[in-house]
Design a protein around this motif. Structure first.
Motif, PDB file in Angstrom:
ATOM      1  N   HIS A 254      38.037  -9.100  -4.683  1.00 53.48           N
ATOM      2  CA  HIS A 254      37.868  -9.213  -6.132  1.00 53.48           C
ATOM      3  C   HIS A 254      39.182  -8.916  -6.855  1.00 53.48           C
ATOM      4  CE1 HIS A 254      36.405  -7.934 -10.165  1.00 53.48           C
ATOM      5  NE2 HIS A 254      35.713  -9.029 -10.005  1.00 53.48           N
ATOM      6  N   LEU A 255      39.902  -7.897  -6.412  1.00 56.32           N
ATOM      7  CA  LEU A 255      41.188  -7.559  -7.007  1.00 56.32           C
ATOM      8  C   LEU A 255      42.189  -8.690  -6.816  1.00 56.32           C
ATOM      9  CD1 LEU A 255      43.096  -5.522  -8.340  1.00 56.32           C
ATOM     10  CD2 LEU A 255      43.585  -4.642  -6.052  1.00 56.32           C
ATOM     11  N   ASN A 256      42.198  -9.279  -5.634  1.00 61.50           N
ATOM     12  CA  ASN A 256      43.096 -10.396  -5.360  1.00 61.50           C
ATOM     13  C   ASN A 256      42.793 -11.580  -6.288  1.00 61.50           C
ATOM     14  OD1 ASN A 256      45.136 -11.756  -4.107  1.00 61.50           O
ATOM     15  ND2 ASN A 256      43.930 -12.350  -2.331  1.00 61.50           N
ATOM     16  N   CYS A 257      41.524 -11.841  -6.528  1.00 61.41           N
ATOM     17  CA  CYS A 257      41.120 -12.914  -7.428  1.00 61.41           C
ATOM     18  C   CYS A 257      41.578 -12.627  -8.859  1.00 61.41           C
ATOM     19  CB  CYS A 257      39.613 -13.088  -7.371  1.00 61.41           C
ATOM     20  SG  CYS A 257      38.997 -14.396  -8.428  1.00 61.41           S
ATOM     21  N   LEU A 258      41.413 -11.389  -9.314  1.00 55.38           N
ATOM     22  CA  LEU A 258      41.845 -11.019 -10.657  1.00 55.38           C
ATOM     23  C   LEU A 258      43.354 -11.142 -10.821  1.00 55.38           C
ATOM     24  CD1 LEU A 258      39.622  -7.905 -11.393  1.00 55.38           C
ATOM     25  CD2 LEU A 258      39.377 -10.203 -12.318  1.00 55.38           C
ATOM     26  N   LEU A 259      44.099 -10.741  -9.798  1.00 59.09           N
ATOM     27  CA  LEU A 259      45.552 -10.862  -9.863  1.00 59.09           C
ATOM     28  C   LEU A 259      45.984 -12.321  -9.904  1.00 59.09           C
ATOM     29  CD1 LEU A 259      46.619  -8.049  -7.394  1.00 59.09           C
ATOM     30  CD2 LEU A 259      46.873  -8.070  -9.874  1.00 59.09           C
ATOM     31  N   PHE A 260      45.301 -13.186  -9.155  1.00 53.34           N
ATOM     32  CA  PHE A 260      45.614 -14.615  -9.184  1.00 53.34           C
ATOM     33  C   PHE A 260      45.357 -15.194 -10.574  1.00 53.34           C
ATOM     34  CE2 PHE A 260      44.202 -19.024  -8.886  1.00 53.34           C
ATOM     35  CZ  PHE A 260      45.338 -19.598  -8.353  1.00 53.34           C
TER      36      PHE A 260
END
Length: 88
Positions: A44-50
């Motif tokens: 989820h964090l990776n998606c938000l950063l993207f």
């Protein structure tokens, strides 16, 4: 006094990650995959950063072309750049 019809009613921003939804997607797509206990939060964090990088890059593209509005073309160009950078 009734609320004005011209004012949009926004839903409050959720402060928690949709953990149940993410776990369900992982189970359906890759049932044999084993994640650590908080692996879904990392995804989820990776998606938000993207999404954040995509917004910044598309805003930069729109400013370079002297547009006040971010269009679909700006987002697609930004996505190509970001995906190339993430490949290495």
């Amino acid at each position: 006094m009734p609320p004005s019809t011209t004012v949009s009613r926004r839903r409050p921003v959720k402060r928690k990650a949709p953990r149940g939804f993410l776990k369900g997607v992982f189970k359906r797509q890759k049932p044999h995959l084993r994640l650590v206990s908080r692996g879904d939060l990392l995804v989820h964090l990776n998606c938000l950063l993207f999404v954040q990088r995509l917004a910044e890059e598309s805003r930069t593209n729109a400013c370079e072309k002297k547009c006040g509005i971010i269009s679909k073309d700006h987002i697609l160009a930004a996505a190509k750049v970001i995906l190339k950078k993430s490949k290495g």
